[in-house]
Design a protein around this motif. Structure first.
Motif, short mmCIF file in Angstrom:
data_model
loop_
_atom_site.label_atom_id
_atom_site.label_comp_id
_atom_site.label_asym_id
_atom_site.label_seq_id
_atom_site.Cartn_x
_atom_site.Cartn_y
_atom_site.Cartn_z
N ARG A 496 0.82 -1.21 0.00
CA ARG A 496 0.00 0.00 0.00
C ARG A 496 0.86 1.26 0.00
N ILE A 497 1.98 1.20 0.67
CA ILE A 497 2.91 2.33 0.68
C ILE A 497 3.51 2.50 -0.71
N THR A 498 3.87 1.38 -1.32
CA THR A 498 4.45 1.44 -2.67
C THR A 498 3.51 2.14 -3.64
N TYR A 499 2.25 1.72 -3.60
CA TYR A 499 1.29 2.31 -4.52
C TYR A 499 1.03 3.77 -4.18
N TYR A 500 1.02 4.07 -2.91
CA TYR A 500 0.85 5.47 -2.53
C TYR A 500 1.97 6.31 -3.13
N LEU A 501 3.20 5.84 -3.00
CA LEU A 501 4.36 6.60 -3.47
C LEU A 501 4.32 6.79 -4.98
N MET A 502 3.89 5.77 -5.71
CA MET A 502 3.81 5.91 -7.16
C MET A 502 2.77 6.97 -7.53
N ASN A 503 1.72 6.99 -6.74
CA ASN A 503 0.65 7.96 -6.94
C ASN A 503 1.14 9.39 -6.67
N LEU A 504 1.84 9.55 -5.56
CA LEU A 504 2.38 10.86 -5.21
C LEU A 504 3.41 11.30 -6.26
N ALA A 505 4.22 10.35 -6.69
CA ALA A 505 5.24 10.65 -7.71
C ALA A 505 4.58 11.15 -8.98
N ALA A 506 3.50 10.50 -9.38
CA ALA A 506 2.79 10.91 -10.59
C ALA A 506 2.26 12.33 -10.43
N ALA A 507 1.71 12.63 -9.25
CA ALA A 507 1.17 13.97 -9.00
C ALA A 507 2.28 15.02 -9.11
N PHE A 508 3.45 14.67 -8.61
CA PHE A 508 4.56 15.62 -8.69
C PHE A 508 5.05 15.81 -10.13
N HIS A 509 5.32 14.72 -10.81
CA HIS A 509 5.85 14.81 -12.18
C HIS A 509 4.91 15.63 -13.06
N SER A 510 3.63 15.42 -12.86
CA SER A 510 2.63 16.13 -13.61
C SER A 510 2.73 17.64 -13.35
N TYR A 511 2.80 17.96 -12.09
CA TYR A 511 2.93 19.35 -11.65
C TYR A 511 4.20 19.97 -12.21
N TYR A 512 5.28 19.24 -12.09
CA TYR A 512 6.59 19.72 -12.52
C TYR A 512 6.60 20.11 -13.99
N ASN A 513 5.92 19.31 -14.79
CA ASN A 513 5.91 19.57 -16.21
C ASN A 513 5.03 20.76 -16.60
N LYS A 514 4.17 21.14 -15.71
CA LYS A 514 3.25 22.21 -16.05
C LYS A 514 3.62 23.55 -15.41
N HIS A 515 4.21 23.48 -14.23
CA HIS A 515 4.49 24.73 -13.50
C HIS A 515 5.95 24.79 -13.08
N ARG A 516 6.48 26.00 -13.06
CA ARG A 516 7.86 26.18 -12.59
C ARG A 516 7.87 26.51 -11.11
#
Length: 554
Positions: A496-516
């Motif tokens: 469950r932690i693993t999946y949580y982290l992948m989810n959080l990572a996706a949220a970050f990468h997405s944000y990173y690509n859109k905003h500085r």
RNA sequence: GCCCCCGUAGCUCAGUGGAUAGAGCAACGGAUUCCUAAUCCGUUGGCCGCAGGUCCGAUUCCUGCCGGGGGCACCA
């Protein structure tokens, strides 16, 4: 957040009853869920559907009454909706999400922890591979799950001990001794026939060679039985040392190494058998001693002392588990390979017979690992000694990738472990995806420092700045972390932690690509640095529970 | 024969009784003058193995069946 909403609903229900709008004043616990789609709000409750029959009214009607009585004193809720068959959906005010970031900074490496363990002593026993050969991939999975479960329980307030049970007694150890002894004889030119039931691996030859180098031919003069025993002791110690090295390489440390032989030496096996005999739980039949496991749900009774007078493995296991509880553990968790599943009922039987509750003992059964290379099975024959060891795997793919992959599946699912995939530095391989977030944020923070922004901390003024949809999404995801940790602890499910982290990572990468993050506007820069540093802290915390490194650079 | 685990998109898998079942890969089409492209955005893709049952509601719980894996010693 969930708890607050649950309280609000319950309060509204009580108020409605006092006003005479409801039939019954009995209310169960309010369940707050998270809808899958955003159009259904941030949270929802099925309360109205659950209550409908008791209140003798349609769910939607009940929902209307409840929502009409809602008092939102802390100003959490933007709006509520009644939807579908009677869900009450909550849309939370955007600003309600920001305090989680303040919490992340306040709690830092403790963020997400809780106290459900309440300081209770709990033991996790795992790996416990026989010291008759090197660890293989399957042991690696057990090691990772056991270690991670221990980490999570400890993080949730349990007083955790990690233990390795060494099966250094009984038949497999004498077989080991015989195997080494025969190889030793071979080294002196004796023509021996090496039996099939002996251990075939090259490591047996290595140990024989080592004995030859240290002792020369002196063992030849010993009586065979004594020589075999000597070889067994040397070999077991040698192999165990290798196992310890491998585990250390794999980032797994045990608090205690418990010897099976010590149970015999200290008389614990005898005294437990005697005790159960006196209580007629163990009886004699056909020259053997049997445990009445069938009275506790096992399909038949089990032998503890064979008619040749030797105890079975079960006998020492009873003594071992009695001893575990005797050492003050309120809960005991064993991590086993799935091939031992038939063993569970008899062990539960002995634990109940000893007067412990069923819920104090838990077995985590780890399913099989299939080793693949680019989709093709890798030959794994233990008999022939031709197998890929855990050490080989660690050398090839690294500890982080191996551990992470072991935790990307529920342990009750069979796992295909592909060596090539584990090395691939792409999105096929989620460990890098998550670690990359940590490295990227580290890089941003270094850049920020170069620009003179050193002391990143939470300030209330950031609330006004962090208002992009992706930022709110990240804050929501951060809020979900404590819940993910707690459920991982309660269900003993580290994935469950693993999946949580992948989810959080996706949220970050997405944000990173859109905003500085670093911009010309100092206020925005500070606020966003605070946000990404918060992500970095949670990623680090989560990876730590999995036993995976969080790199500053990649 | 009995026991355990699994069966969800082409593949690998998430999904602790809720609404229109998700993610990655694969396939196809896009995004970088700027904080790490190991990244992001989009499109395509499903009788949740089958049949009953419980429930206001079942991929989830129960029963049976089918398929895959593992286990059933006075071995460990």
């Amino acid at each position: 957040m969930r708890q607050k909403l649950a309280d609000i609903i319950l309060f509204a229900a009580r108020k409605a009853f006092e006003k005479g709008k409801l039939v019954s004043g009995e209310f169960p616990a309010v369940e707050i869920g998270e809808p899958k789609t955003a159009t259904h709000g941030d949270f929802s409750t099925n309360f109205a559907m659950v209550m409908a029959s008791a209140q003798k009214m349609p769910p939607r009607k009940f929902a209307e009454i409840i929502t009409g009585e809602i008092e939102d004193q802390s100003g959490l809720i933007e709006k509520t909706e009644i939807a579908g068959p009677g869900f009450i959906n909550f849309f939370v005010k955007q600003n309600s999400w920001h305090p989680v970031l303040k919490q992340v900074f306040a709690d830092d490496d403790k963020f997400g922890s809780c106290d459900i363990g309440d300081g209770k002593k709990i033991q996790v026993e795992f790996v416990s591979a026989n010291p008759t050969g090197p660890l293989h991939v399957g042991h690696g999975r057990g090691a990772t799950v056991g270690d991670s479960v221990a980490n999570i329980l400890s993080f949730c307030g349990y007083d955790v001990q990690r233990e390795y049970y060494i099966n250094d007694s009984g038949r497999q150890i004498s077989t080991l001794g015989r195997s080494v002894y025969l190889r030793y004889l071979e080294l002196f030119g004796e023509n021996v026939e090496f039996p099939e039931d002996c251990y075939q691996g090259d490591y047996i030859r290595d140990i024989a060679l080592k004995i030859k180098e240290e002792k020369g031919g002196s063992i030849l003069d010993e009586p065979e039985e004594k020589a075999v025993m000597f070889c067994a002791r040397v070999a077991a110690a040698e192999i165990l040392a290798g196992i310890k090295d491998d585990l250390e390489l794999f980032g797994v440390k045990f608090d205690n190494w418990y010897s099976e032989q010590s149970l015999f030496d200290s008389g614990k096996v005898d005294s437990v058998i005697k005790d159960f005999k006196n209580r007629h739980i163990i009886y004699e039949k056909d020259g053997a001693h049997w445990f009445r496991t069938s009275e506790y749900g096992d399909e038949k009774d089990r032998v503890v002392i064979r008619n040749n007078g030797l105890t079975t493995y079960f006998a020492s296991d009873i003594a071992y588990h009695v001893d575990k509880f005797g050492r003050g553990f309120e809960r005991v968790i064993d991590v086993w390979g799935a091939d031992h599943h038939g063993y569970i009922p008899r062990l539960f039987a002995s634990i109940e017979a000893f007067g412990r509750r069923k819920d104090q003992f838990h077995v985590i059964l780890i399913q099989l690992v299939s080793l693949l290379r680019s989709g093709e099975p890798v030959a794994m024959s233990t008999r022939s000694g031709e197998f890929v060891t855990l050490k080989d795997v660690i050398r090839e793919v690294g500890t982080d990738a191996a551990r992470f992959i072991f935790l990307t599946r529920h342990y009750e699912s069979h796992l295909d472990f592909d060596l090539e995939l584990a090395k691939k530095q792409s999105n096929d391989n989620p460990v890098f995806y998550v670690q990359y977030v940590h490295a990227r944020i580290s890089s941003i923070i270094r850049k920020g420092e170069e620009q003179g922004i050193k002391d990143i901390k939470w300030e209330d003024k950031h609330i006004a700045v962090l208002k992009e949809a992706e930022e709110i999404q990240i804050l929501k995801t951060l809020s979900a972390y404590p819940e993910a940790v707690r459920s991982a602890a309660e269900l003993l499910e580290p994935h469950r932690i693993t999946y949580y982290l992948m989810n959080l990572a996706a949220a970050f990468h997405s944000y990173y690509n859109k905003h500085r993050v670093l911009s010309d506007d100092p206020g925005i820069t500070e606020g966003r640095l605070c946000l990404v540093l918060g992500i970095k802290k949670v990623i680090r915390n989560g990876l730590k529970l999995l036993g995976v490194n969080a790199p500053e650079k990649m």
